[in-house]
Structures are given as structure tokens and as C-alpha cells.
Design a protein around this motif. Structure first.
Motif, PDB file in Angstrom:
ATOM      1  N   ASP A 342     -19.693  30.926  16.302  1.00  0.00           N
ATOM      2  CA  ASP A 342     -17.882  30.867  15.016  1.00  0.00           C
ATOM      3  C   ASP A 342     -17.423  29.078  14.657  1.00  0.00           C
ATOM      4  O   ASP A 342     -17.205  28.972  14.173  1.00  0.00           O
ATOM      5  CB  ASP A 342     -17.249  31.644  15.849  1.00  0.00           C
ATOM      6  N   ARG A 343     -17.771  29.144  15.898  1.00  0.00           N
ATOM      7  CA  ARG A 343     -17.039  26.984  16.112  1.00  0.00           C
ATOM      8  C   ARG A 343     -18.340  26.474  15.654  1.00  0.00           C
ATOM      9  O   ARG A 343     -17.427  25.421  14.765  1.00  0.00           O
ATOM     10  CB  ARG A 343     -17.202  27.498  17.332  1.00  0.00           C
ATOM     11  N   GLU A 344     -19.815  26.118  15.339  1.00  0.00           N
ATOM     12  CA  GLU A 344     -20.004  25.620  15.301  1.00  0.00           C
ATOM     13  C   GLU A 344     -20.186  25.774  13.415  1.00  0.00           C
ATOM     14  O   GLU A 344     -20.291  25.313  12.279  1.00  0.00           O
ATOM     15  CB  GLU A 344     -21.573  25.529  15.758  1.00  0.00           C
ATOM     16  N   ALA A 345     -20.215  27.152  12.750  1.00  0.00           N
ATOM     17  CA  ALA A 345     -20.204  27.420  11.781  1.00  0.00           C
ATOM     18  C   ALA A 345     -18.748  26.919  10.854  1.00  0.00           C
ATOM     19  O   ALA A 345     -18.698  26.084  10.098  1.00  0.00           O
ATOM     20  CB  ALA A 345     -20.206  28.573  11.766  1.00  0.00           C
ATOM     21  N   HIS A 346     -18.309  26.661  12.170  1.00  0.00           N
ATOM     22  CA  HIS A 346     -16.495  27.082  10.948  1.00  0.00           C
ATOM     23  C   HIS A 346     -16.247  25.067  11.218  1.00  0.00           C
ATOM     24  O   HIS A 346     -15.862  24.081  10.430  1.00  0.00           O
ATOM     25  CB  HIS A 346     -14.913  27.367  11.845  1.00  0.00           C
ATOM     26  N   LEU A 347     -17.239  24.004  12.086  1.00  0.00           N
ATOM     27  CA  LEU A 347     -16.626  22.826  12.309  1.00  0.00           C
ATOM     28  C   LEU A 347     -17.685  22.330  11.556  1.00  0.00           C
ATOM     29  O   LEU A 347     -16.994  21.516  10.328  1.00  0.00           O
ATOM     30  CB  LEU A 347     -17.897  22.459  13.122  1.00  0.00           C
ATOM     31  N   TRP A 394     -19.416  32.777   6.241  1.00  0.00           N
ATOM     32  CA  TRP A 394     -18.857  32.639   7.871  1.00  0.00           C
ATOM     33  C   TRP A 394     -17.464  33.569   7.718  1.00  0.00           C
ATOM     34  O   TRP A 394     -17.117  34.512   8.633  1.00  0.00           O
ATOM     35  CB  TRP A 394     -18.500  31.315   7.632  1.00  0.00           C
ATOM     36  N   TYR A 395     -16.796  34.140   6.452  1.00  0.00           N
ATOM     37  CA  TYR A 395     -15.982  34.331   6.755  1.00  0.00           C
ATOM     38  C   TYR A 395     -15.627  35.928   7.187  1.00  0.00           C
ATOM     39  O   TYR A 395     -15.071  36.272   7.336  1.00  0.00           O
ATOM     40  CB  TYR A 395     -15.062  34.603   5.543  1.00  0.00           C
ATOM     41  N   ARG A 396     -17.700  36.286   6.480  1.00  0.00           N
ATOM     42  CA  ARG A 396     -17.099  37.691   6.848  1.00  0.00           C
ATOM     43  C   ARG A 396     -18.122  38.279   8.351  1.00  0.00           C
ATOM     44  O   ARG A 396     -17.248  39.749   8.184  1.00  0.00           O
ATOM     45  CB  ARG A 396     -18.560  38.006   5.738  1.00  0.00           C
ATOM     46  N   ALA A 397     -18.720  36.741   8.756  1.00  0.00           N
ATOM     47  CA  ALA A 397     -18.916  36.798  10.221  1.00  0.00           C
ATOM     48  C   ALA A 397     -17.935  37.263  11.101  1.00  0.00           C
ATOM     49  O   ALA A 397     -17.991  37.384  12.306  1.00  0.00           O
ATOM     50  CB  ALA A 397     -20.080  35.976  10.821  1.00  0.00           C
ATOM     51  N   ALA A 398     -16.752  36.283  10.644  1.00  0.00           N
ATOM     52  CA  ALA A 398     -15.842  34.974  11.508  1.00  0.00           C
ATOM     53  C   ALA A 398     -14.811  36.294  12.253  1.00  0.00           C
ATOM     54  O   ALA A 398     -14.402  37.428  11.983  1.00  0.00           O
ATOM     55  CB  ALA A 398     -14.510  34.627  10.980  1.00  0.00           C
ATOM     56  N   PRO A 399     -14.165  36.265  13.899  1.00  0.00           N
ATOM     57  CA  PRO A 399     -13.450  37.259  14.460  1.00  0.00           C
ATOM     58  C   PRO A 399     -12.395  37.329  13.105  1.00  0.00           C
ATOM     59  O   PRO A 399     -12.207  36.483  13.425  1.00  0.00           O
ATOM     60  CB  PRO A 399     -13.231  36.403  15.572  1.00  0.00           C
ATOM     61  N   ALA A 401      -9.222  38.002  13.788  1.00  0.00           N
ATOM     62  CA  ALA A 401      -8.173  37.193  14.786  1.00  0.00           C
ATOM     63  C   ALA A 401      -8.157  35.604  14.610  1.00  0.00           C
ATOM     64  O   ALA A 401      -8.756  34.959  15.030  1.00  0.00           O
ATOM     65  CB  ALA A 401      -7.654  37.117  16.232  1.00  0.00           C
ATOM     66  N   GLY A 402      -6.910  34.922  13.594  1.00  0.00           N
ATOM     67  CA  GLY A 402      -7.390  33.406  13.032  1.00  0.00           C
ATOM     68  C   GLY A 402      -7.709  33.120  12.014  1.00  0.00           C
ATOM     69  O   GLY A 402      -8.074  31.995  11.675  1.00  0.00           O
ATOM     70  N   ARG A 403      -9.033  33.982  11.278  1.00  0.00           N
ATOM     71  CA  ARG A 403      -9.800  34.030  10.239  1.00  0.00           C
ATOM     72  C   ARG A 403      -8.866  33.445   9.641  1.00  0.00           C
ATOM     73  O   ARG A 403      -9.370  32.681   8.637  1.00  0.00           O
ATOM     74  CB  ARG A 403     -10.426  35.230  10.408  1.00  0.00           C
ATOM     75  N   ALA A 404      -7.805  34.249   8.681  1.00  0.00           N
ATOM     76  CA  ALA A 404      -7.030  34.144   7.177  1.00  0.00           C
ATOM     77  C   ALA A 404      -6.172  32.732   7.443  1.00  0.00           C
ATOM     78  O   ALA A 404      -6.622  31.565   6.522  1.00  0.00           O
ATOM     79  CB  ALA A 404      -6.325  35.301   7.457  1.00  0.00           C
ATOM     80  N   GLU A 405      -5.965  32.503   8.106  1.00  0.00           N
ATOM     81  CA  GLU A 405      -5.691  30.618   8.833  1.00  0.00           C
ATOM     82  C   GLU A 405      -6.064  29.717   8.432  1.00  0.00           C
ATOM     83  O   GLU A 405      -6.312  28.831   8.550  1.00  0.00           O
ATOM     84  CB  GLU A 405      -4.899  30.605   9.645  1.00  0.00           C
ATOM     85  N   ARG A 406      -7.283  30.080   9.320  1.00  0.00           N
ATOM     86  CA  ARG A 406      -8.470  28.769   8.982  1.00  0.00           C
ATOM     87  C   ARG A 406      -9.325  28.858   7.398  1.00  0.00           C
ATOM     88  O   ARG A 406      -9.451  28.083   7.708  1.00  0.00           O
ATOM     89  CB  ARG A 406     -10.133  29.207  10.068  1.00  0.00           C
ATOM     90  N   LEU A 407      -9.759  30.211   7.014  1.00  0.00           N
ATOM     91  CA  LEU A 407      -9.627  30.261   5.900  1.00  0.00           C
ATOM     92  C   LEU A 407      -9.057  29.622   4.650  1.00  0.00           C
ATOM     93  O   LEU A 407      -9.223  28.896   3.846  1.00  0.00           O
ATOM     94  CB  LEU A 407      -9.823  31.703   4.894  1.00  0.00           C
ATOM     95  N   ALA A 408      -7.322  29.608   4.715  1.00  0.00           N
ATOM     96  CA  ALA A 408      -6.783  28.944   4.126  1.00  0.00           C
ATOM     97  C   ALA A 408      -6.729  27.756   3.778  1.00  0.00           C
ATOM     98  O   ALA A 408      -6.318  26.881   2.960  1.00  0.00           O
ATOM     99  CB  ALA A 408      -5.001  29.049   4.407  1.00  0.00           C
ATOM    100  N   ALA A 409      -6.941  27.279   5.473  1.00  0.00           N
ATOM    101  CA  ALA A 409      -7.498  25.393   5.377  1.00  0.00           C
ATOM    102  C   ALA A 409      -8.642  25.320   4.524  1.00  0.00           C
ATOM    103  O   ALA A 409      -8.684  23.574   4.064  1.00  0.00           O
ATOM    104  CB  ALA A 409      -7.571  24.921   7.044  1.00  0.00           C
ATOM    105  N   LEU A 410      -9.581  26.255   4.414  1.00  0.00           N
ATOM    106  CA  LEU A 410     -10.914  25.486   3.901  1.00  0.00           C
ATOM    107  C   LEU A 410     -10.711  25.799   2.449  1.00  0.00           C
ATOM    108  O   LEU A 410     -11.317  25.532   1.560  1.00  0.00           O
ATOM    109  CB  LEU A 410     -11.226  26.494   4.279  1.00  0.00           C
TER     110      LEU A 410
END
Length: 689
Positions: A342-347, A394-399, A401-410
């Protein structure tokens, strides 16, 4: 990798004649790292800039005088070149230069087993009992039925005190003649004197078709392994640490930018190996056979090495490829996400957010520091589909916890990309004519742009609905329906050819109409079969397309071939996908890396590894495991409106790339409401740079 250092040459050249020279040569080679110590008795001359002596056939041979460094000789090494792909090279250690009967040891190597035509150091294992300090002759002769030359290399540089070289030519009176030039040879080479450390082992021409053969990485820096230094080497399992022919290891220590050679089991190298294996274990490695799983592991490690700390994803580690393409990065992000990294995908996605232009598009590629494009290469609109599609994956596979907040940034990135894609659509529903993944322009809309944009609009709409942004979702669903209708009207009748007018041949991008990008429309299965047959080369791989206006030559492209493995695997056709994936895997090099291209002879070429090929292999293998990537849902069909839509409170019209493409008169501009922060108008009207 470095060539032989001047220090090493001095060691070898002066170590030949006695203890004083050996003592002079007992300097520590920095490539061995702390505590490695000096090489053992080194005897020989390493310079090899010239092909000195032809040694092919009974009429030709060469010999080099030397003094035995000890009572037992385990190996000798010669620098050879061969234009012949078959035959043998034989060496003997003789007590008399001209007498075959005086040989105390004989060893032959088969050129085909070396890889055929090529050049480099060839080691000949021996077990010869000698008289320490005694004078002997290293004799070499080759046999082949081919007409090509086989030569022993060396130097014409004067070497005072070095015993002489001899060349045999039956056409000369007496046959043998003493030469001032000196052959390149090593007697009992050890440590850095062995090939694969400071000097290349014999490298077949087939391996030289690619500029790079592997990667060393420490998480912040990357070093390419050249083909010459990959021969005879292998990765320590689950890592980017190389095991060399000498038994030593080469790796890129933490915080360093250049590799070092260390003894096996070096603590620093072991720590890096443990970290790599832990990273692999934190995710999943796809592959339903040992071969596919091994390829998947290597593909993951290659992608990890190509990913920079800032999220830039280098296409490959060679200057023409050391840039970040939105397309390549999107596939890598999807592959990282699908395998639990997940970290690498989001990066990668975060990097795309920082490099997105104000109008929602991306440059064709950026420098790896994210500072901008390296040149004025035309940008490609397909990035506006690939990046939202990868974000959805990424969103479909992400854990959770914290997924919504990280998507909000993207999400602002997704909104700008999808809005630009929607505005770009012409009256007929298609995007404007623009460069596609070939990075070549077309004069009519192409499938390599239309299909990714459809995937991106569907992905964006689903992200919007999943996060309660109904207005965005409806806007992008309307655009997706419009684009889908345009593709059905213009591309389906021509078998999803490269362009809507059907005049530019088949295109491997037809596979982008299949899962995991788009729900396959009726008739696509037959179109993919036809396209695959049309693009297939005698070497078994595919051309990207067969546009009569562009000649691709005889090289297949591994990514274009892998498109079909992924499309067929995602469409429930494993019987067709499996053999295609296995063909791609069969083109891995000796280190297990996947190439960009495959030449007519069937060897990987261009560069290896290529990150895009690695990502496609991972996604295809996962689908064949029975876990295909999901496909963004198509928008629901809605009944036609019976009353005019209510105007949005804040609107603007932007022609975007349509005006530049000369098709503004056909465009149907979308009304796009301002974003919640009021920035949509300004960003959408900004220049594309």
C-alpha cells in the motif's frame, strides 16, 4: 560497473616475476571492502584492448609463458572474443611451448554453452600439479566449423620484464613467432582478479542486446547492472544483492551511491537481504507455478528498486528511461496495491498529484526529482485515464484504516483529471486526436487514448459515489456514457483498430477495452483475437501496432504482448492468457529480469528490467491465480431527460486540448461546477505548460 583499475593492472603485471613484485601488488583492492585483504598470488597481464592472436583451427594457436605461483594450479583465465557461436576453445598448460605431449593439464569450453558469439574473460578450471617457480606455457587453440574469427586479446603496450607471448601460424616458416604484444591472461586469479568483479566475464552478443540487465538498490539510490557484469552472477534469493562468479557479493550499501564487492555473508549485505525478504513477506507474490512465482518476486523487487523516495517511478535504470511517465507509474501503483504494498502505491499516486498540471493533465514524463519535463515531448491525454484508474485500484485494495483521509488528499487530482477528460470529448463522444502510448500523434481519435479515458471516468465516478460526491459522480457518468457511445459507434465497427477511421491498422491498445480497465463490450473478444494474430511476430511476441505509416521492425514489445495476457486473464480466458504470460516470462534474462523488447532472435533487448513489463506480469499472474483486479463499473443506463437540466450555479467552458487539436468546432463543452474550495475555475483555465 568499473573496468579493471590501474592499480589492479599494476598488481597483475608486476606480480609475475617474484616475491618483490607480489609484495608490491599486495595493495588492498577497494572493491573488496574492509578486511577483505589482498588477492592471493596473482600472475598475469589484464589489459585486453586489442584482438592480438587468431587461434582458430589447426593452423593457428597462441601461447604465453608464465612462472608457476605454486604447486597446484586451479584455474586460468583468458580474454577471448569469438565471432563463432559454436565450437570449442582448448587451453593446455605445457612444459614445452611447441609440444602437445608436454601438456600437464588440458581443459576445453564449449562456445555454445558460453552463449555463442561474444567477448570477455573465460575461466578454465584446472587441477594441475606444477613445480612452484617453474616455467610453463599457457597454450590456446579453438576449433569451429564456422568461418568467423576467434581471437585471444591483449595489449601492445610495452611490458618490461613480462615473459613473452607467442603466436603460431602454419603459413609462416617455423610456424611459431615471438611477439612484442602481450596476451591477456591470469594464472590462479582470485578475488577481484576473477571475472565479474572488476572485469567482465565472457558476455555473449545475445546478452548485449539490452543496455541494462539488473538493479542494485538501497532504497534511496539505484545502480544498473550491465550485461557484462550479469554473466555468471545471480541474485541472492529475495533481494537485490548479487552473488558473483567469484563467490563474493556485490550490493549497494545504505546511504551509498556506488556498489561494493564484499565477502559472502557480509553483515551489511545480510541486513539488506533480510529487509527485502521482510518487504516481500508483508505482501503477496502472485504465481500459480514456481516459475511464475519466481518471476513475480523478481518483478516486485525490480519495481521497488525503480521507485524513488519521492514517489517518482523510473521506467528503467538507463538514461533514456530515467524519467517518470504517468502511464508506467499508474500500472506500478496498481500492481503494488494488488500485491499488498500500500505505501508504495500511494507514494506513486501522491507524486502524480504533485506533478499534475494546473489544467488537470500531465507532462509526457518528468524528471525524477519532480521538477518538470526533460524536453518538449508532446503530452498524452491517456494519463487522465490511467491515473484515476490506478487511484481507484489503490482505494479498492487499501486497508480501511485511514483510507478515506488519504483519498481526500488525492481527490483534487482525480477531480481535475476527470473534468479535463470530460471536457475534452468532442460532439461525437470521442477525445481529440492526440499522441497515444506510442508517443506518436494521430490525425483522428485513437483507441489508445479513448479506452484509458473511459476507464478513468468510470473509476472517478465510482470514487465520487463511494465518498458521497454525487454531483461529481453524475457529471463523470454522463461523460463516460457519452464516450462509451462514441467508442461503440466509431471503434467497434472497425474492430477496435488504432484509429476511429480504421486507416491505421491494428493496435495492441485494443486490450484496454477489456478488464481490468473496462467491461468488455460485445464483439471485443473476436477483435482481440484478430488483433493478436495481426500483430504477432515470428519470435512469438507482438508489435504495438501495424499502422502502415510507422515501421516497428522485427522487435516485439513485452508490454504490448502482456496486454493480452492481462486482458484474457481478466476476461476469464486463462487458456489464452497463460501461454502469452509464459512467453513473456521466457524472455527474462539470466538474472530473471523482464525486458522492454525482444529482438528477432528471441533475446530481450532495449533495457531490463522495465517497470511497466514487471507490473503487467504481476497483474496477469494475479488474475491467473483466480484473483483478477476489479474493473471500474460502467455507469447505469438512464432514461433520456424530458426537461432541460438546471444550470449549475457557477460554470465555465474550456476547450482544453480540443482547440489545439483543431477540432474545437466539434467539441461539446461540459458545464463543470466549481470545487468546494473555489479553485476549479482557475485551475481548469490555466495553461497546459
Amino acid at each position: 560497473m568499473p573496468a579493471a583499475s590501474a592499480a589492479l593492472a599494476l598488481v597483475l603485471a608486476t606480480a609475475l616475476l617474484g616475491p618483490s613484485a607480489v609484495a608490491h601488488g599486495a595493495q588492498r583492492d577497494p572493491r573488496h571492502g574492509p578486511g577483505a585483504g589482498p588477492p592471493a598470488a596473482l600472475v598475469g597481464q589484464p589489459l585486453h584492448e586489442a584482438a592480438l592472436f587468431g587461434i582458430k583451427g589447426a593452423a593457428h594457436a597462441a601461447a604465453q609463458e608464465f612462472r608457476a605461483p605454486g604447486a597446484l594450479l586451479n584455474r586460468v583465465s583468458l580474454y577471448l572474443s569469438s565471432g563463432a557461436g559454436t565450437g570449442t576453445v582448448t587451453v593446455q598448460v605445457r612444459t614445452e611451448r611447441t609440444a602437445n605431449s608436454s601438456a600437464v593439464a588440458t581443459r576445453s569450453v564449449d562456445l555454445a554453452r558460453l552463449g555463442g558469439r561474444g567477448a570477455g574473460w573465460v575461466e578454465f578450471p584446472l587441477a594441475a600439479k606444477l613445480r612452484a617457480g617453474g616455467t610453463y606455457y599457457l597454450f590456446a587453440q579453438a576449433r569451429t566449423d564456422e568461418g568467423a574469427t576467434i581471437s585471444w586479446h591483449g595489449t601492445r603496450t610495452p611490458a618490461p620484464g613480462l615473459p613473452g607471448s607467442w603466436h603460431y601460424d602454419s603459413a609462416r616458416p617455423g610456424g611459431w613467432r615471438a611477439e612484442e604484444a602481450r596476451a591477456a591472461f591470469l594464472v590462479e586469479p582470485t578475488g577481484s582478479a576473477r571475472c565479474g568483479e572488476a572485469e567482465p566475464c565472457y558476455t555473449p552478443v545475445s546478452a548485449q542486446a539490452a543496455r541494462t540487465a539488473g538493479l542494485l538498490s538501497n532504497g534511496t539510490a539505484v545502480e544498473a547492472v550491465t550485461p557484462a557484469f550479469a554473466v555468471g552472477a545471480s541474485y541472492v534469493r529475495g533481494s537485490n544483492v548479487l552473488r558473483l562468479p567469484s563467490g563474493n557479493w556485490r550490493y549497494l550499501p545504505a546511504g551509498k551511491t556506488a556498489s561494493v564487492v564484499v565477502p559472502a555473508e557480509d553483515p551489511g549485505a545480510l541486513a539488506q537481504i533480510a529487509a527485502s525478504r521482510a518487504w516481500l513477506a508483508a505482501g503477496t507474490v502472485p504465481g500459480d507455478t514456481p516459475r511464475r512465482r519466481a518471476a513475480g518476486e523478481r518483478a516486485l523487487l525490480a519495481m521497488r528498486a525503480l521507485l524513488r523516495p519521492n514517489g517518482a517511478f523510473a521506467a528503467a535504470q538507463s538514461p533514456p528511461w530515467q524519467y517518470s511517465w504517468p502511464r508506467d507509474g499508474s500500472f506500478a501503483a496498481a500492481a503494488f496495491a494488488a500485491t499488498g504494498h500500500d505505501r508504495e502505491a500511494h507514494l506513486i499516486l501522491s507524486y502524480n498529484a504533485t506533478t499534475q498540471r494546473a489544467d488537470g493533465t500531465w507532462h509526457a514524463r518528468t524528471l525524477l526529482d519532480g521538477s518538470g519535463p526533460p524536453d518538449r515531448r508532446a503530452w498524452q491525454l491517456d494519463g487522465n485515464g490511467w491515473v484515476p484508474w490506478a487511484t481507484w485500484q489503490w482505494y479498492r485494495a487499501a486497508p480501511p484504516a485511514g483510507r478515506a483521509e488519504r483519498l481526500a488528499a488525492l481527490y483534487p487530482m482525480v477531480r481535475k483529471a476527470a473534468d479535463h477528460a470530460a471536457r475534452s470529448l468532442r460532439a461525437d463522444g470521442l477525445p481529440p486526436a492526440a499522441p497515444d502510448y506510442w508517443e506518436l500523434g494521430t490525425d483522428t481519435p485513437n483507441i489508445g487514448t479513448a479506452a484509458p479515458l473511459l476507464a478513468g471516468l468510470n473509476a472517478s465516478a465510482d470514487l465520487a459515489r463511494s465518498t458521497g460526491r454525487t454531483a461529481d459522480a453524475e457529471r463523470w457518468e454522463r461523460a463516460a456514457r457519452k464516450l462509451s457511445a462514441g467508442i461503440a459507434a466509431r471503434f467497434a465497427p472497425v474492430g477496435y483498430a488504432r484509429t476511429a477511421d480504421g486507416k491505421h491498422g491494428r493496435d495492441s491498445a485494443a486490450a484496454f477495452m477489456a478488464p481490468p480497465f473496462n467491461t468488455a463490450p460485445a464483439g471485443l473478444a473476436a477483435a482481440l483475437d484478430d488483433t493478436y494474430r495481426a500483430l504477432r511476430l515470428p519470435n512469438g511476441g507482438l508489435l504495438p501496432g501495424n499502422d502502415p505509416g510507422h515501421v516497428w521492425g522485427s522487435h516485439a514489445w513485452a508490454p504490448s504482448t502482456a496486454f493480452f495476457a492481462l486482458a484474457w486473464a481478466g476476461s476469464g480466458r486463462p487458456g489464452k492468457a497463460g501461454p502469452v504470460l509464459d512467453w513473456v516470462l521466457s524472455k527474462r534474462n539470466g538474472l530473471g529480469e523482464l525486458p522492454e523488447k525482444v529482438n528477432a532472435a528471441g533475446y530481450g533487448s532495449s533495457v531490463a528490467p522495465l517497470g511497466w513489463t514487471a507490473a503487467l506480469v504481476l497483474l496477469s499472474a494475479r488474475a491467473l491465480d483466480g484473483s483478477p483486479l476489479p474493473t471500474p463499473p460502467s455507469p447505469p443506463v438512464v432514461a433520456p431527460r424530458t426537461e432541460p437540466p438546471v444550470s449549475a450555479p457557477s460554470t465555465f467552458q474550456v476547450s482544453g486540448p480540443v482547440a489545439e487539436s483543431g477540432s474545437a468546432s466539434e467539441a461539446e463543452a461540459e458545464s463543470v461546477p466549481a470545487s468546494a474550495d473555489g479553485s476549479a475555475n482557475a485551475s481548469a483555465n490555466a495553461s497546459r505548460g
